[in-house]
Design an enzyme around this catalytic site. Structure first.
Site: not given
Length: 516
Positions: A328, A332
């Site tokens: 997840y 980023y």
């Protein structure tokens, strides 16, 4: 610094057409004031800034030679305070005077001030937004790339030589530690993977939160249109605001005995305004209250503005059907380091170009992009990975094997788990104070902690002390300085991107078939 006259003129014409010449003249007047601090013109180029810094350092040296330390300190402090500079309040007068009289100190201060202010002005001139240049201006990107090229050229011509005649290129050292983006990304992923595995053992939940600043901190809409609510806050102001809200959150957690651990990621919106992502792990019975507290402080100010409830705070529970926490947050991390494994960013821009702009943005404002909390020291982990042989102490050797095998889960378990005070952990690094070369001529009694670097000296365990080897490395301009020394080139262990450094990849066999 490059001229911004053309962009300022373009903005002037734009304001005069959309508002009036009175507003345009006012804008130009304010811009002129922002570009000048006392006798410093912030639009100076790098050579002019160097000359200006040299003049200030020489003035402090020449005009205070006949004064007492206290009088000289007052003179120099008054000289620099008008530019907004400050020094630690617990630094001695003798230390501060040494800095004030040093050209390098002055130049670094003036350069940081000028580059940050010029980028702030470029935001006002509509040069930093999705329609023009996302995250940072094109000029800031060029400057950052030039700085990187200069640093690489410098490292190519520098060597480290140990006391026993071994030498290694500075560039090789850079490529084998977390200064290298590939190694940095790998280490972050190793730590996140191990932390997630620990949370699964503890049957903890993982949540992903996003915190964004109020509208008054955002300079532009994605279309490139200026935000009328923008109050000319800087990037640093926005990040300080988020950090202040996070401190309030942590204080509330402490009052309610809530324990969380995880990672914080800071990244910019298209206009350079920072926002935070938090990957938090916690016991299931605390997740509801954690979310309530975060929402409360995320919306503490300007909560009634349009869209605040939807855009200022987001919370999402990470479940198995959505993938692992590691997967997840991987996008980023990649997006904010080198753009590897991604095609585009959030706004559809090329991921690698965006990553280079984001790193230029973070470097300019000295923003810590990634920070773990509630977890054991990574400095000890890195020191252990430098040891290439077994340690006599059984428990410490097991910890070394865990670090060497890139097994953050085993390391975390042997360090006592999460949310434990450093003094209560079974292993720790002991540091010694090493005097900075700048202060070598000053009596130790006249120095404070700021005159020393903390250098790792010993690894402490419950039953043993392992001294860290001091090879007494010296920086040399070239190998020609090694006259009369035997040639012994050090071959660094090859970097493996899956290991978080120059070690084996995750899951690889440990030394001699032993498990950590």
């Amino acid at each position: 610094m490059p001229s911004i006259a053309y962009d300022a003129a373009h903005k002037y014409v734009k304001i005069s057409k959309q508002a009036s010449y009175v507003q345009a003249n006012l804008f130009l007047s304010n811009l002129s004031k922002e570009l000048q601090i006392a006798d410093l013109n912030l639009s100076k180029d790098i050579r002019e800034l160097k000359l200006f810094a040299k003049q200030k350092a020489n003035q402090c040296l020449r005009n205070t030679a006949h004064l007492t330390a206290e009088q000289a300190f007052d003179y120099c402090l008054n000289k620099f305070e008008k530019y907004g500079f400050s020094i630690p309040c617990d630094m001695t007068h003798v230390e501060a005077l040494t800095l004030f009289r040093t050209e390098k100190f002055s130049f670094n201060k003036f350069k940081t001030l000028a580059t940050q202010k010029m980028e702030s002005i470029r935001r006002q001139l509509d040069l930093v937004n999705q329609s023009k240049s996302a995250y940072c201006s094109d000029e800031r990107l060029r400057q950052h790339q030039w700085e990187k090229a200069q640093a690489e050229e410098y490292m190519q011509n520098k060597w480290f030589c140990s006391a026993d005649g071994e030498y290694v290129s500075m560039l090789d050292v850079y490529n084998s530690n977390v200064s290298n983006p590939k190694v940095r990304r790998a280490e972050l992923m190793v730590r996140i993977k191990g932390t997630e595995e620990y949370s699964q053992l503890q049957e903890h939940e993982s949540w992903f939160y996003t915190l964004t600043t109020p509208s008054k901190y955002h300079s532009h809409y994605p279309s490139g249109k200026p935000n009328p609510k923008y109050k000319a806050y800087s990037v640093k102001d926005a990040n300080d605001y988020l950090n202040g809200q996070w401190q309030k959150v942590r204080a509330q957690f402490d009052r309610e005995s809530i324990t969380v651990y995880g990672i914080r990621v800071v990244e910019p919106h298209h206009d350079g305004t920072p926002h935070w992502h938090l990957m938090l792990f916690m016991p299931p019975h605390q997740s509801g209250r954690v979310t309530e507290i975060l929402r409360q402080y995320a919306l503490e100010h300007d909560a009634s503005e349009r869209g605040a409830a939807k855009s200022r705070f987001k919370a999402e529970k990470i479940t198995s059907d959505k993938g692992s926490a590691q997967a997840y947050i991987a996008k980023y991390i990649c997006k904010n380091i080198d753009g590897e494994f991604l095609d585009t960013d959030t706004y559809g821009n090329d991921a690698k170009v965006s990553a280079s702009k984001i790193t230029a943005w973070a470097s300019l404002y000295n923003i810590r992009q990634f920070q773990f909390f509630g977890l054991p020291s990574v400095s000890l982990w890195r020191q252990l990975r430098k040891i290439n042989h077994a340690i006599d102490d059984f428990e410490l050797n097991k910890l070394r094997q865990a670090a060497d095998a890139s097994d953050w889960l085993a390391y975390l378990l042997m360090m006592g788990g999460t949310n434990i005070r450093k003094s209560d952990r079974p292993f720790a690094l002991e540091y010694e104070k090493q005097l900075k070369e700048l202060y070598a001529h000053i009596e130790p009694a006249s120095l404070s902690k700021h005159a020393y670097n903390d250098v790792p000296k010993t690894i402490l365990s419950v039953a043993a002390r392992y001294p860290i080897e001091n090879r007494q490395w010296l920086l040399m301009e070239s190998l020609a300085e090694r006259v009369g020394s035997p040639h012994s080139v050090r071959e660094l262990r090859p970097v493996n991107e899956g290991s978080g450094g120059s070690r084996r990849p995750l899951g690889g066999p440990p030394p001699c078939g032993e498990g950590p």
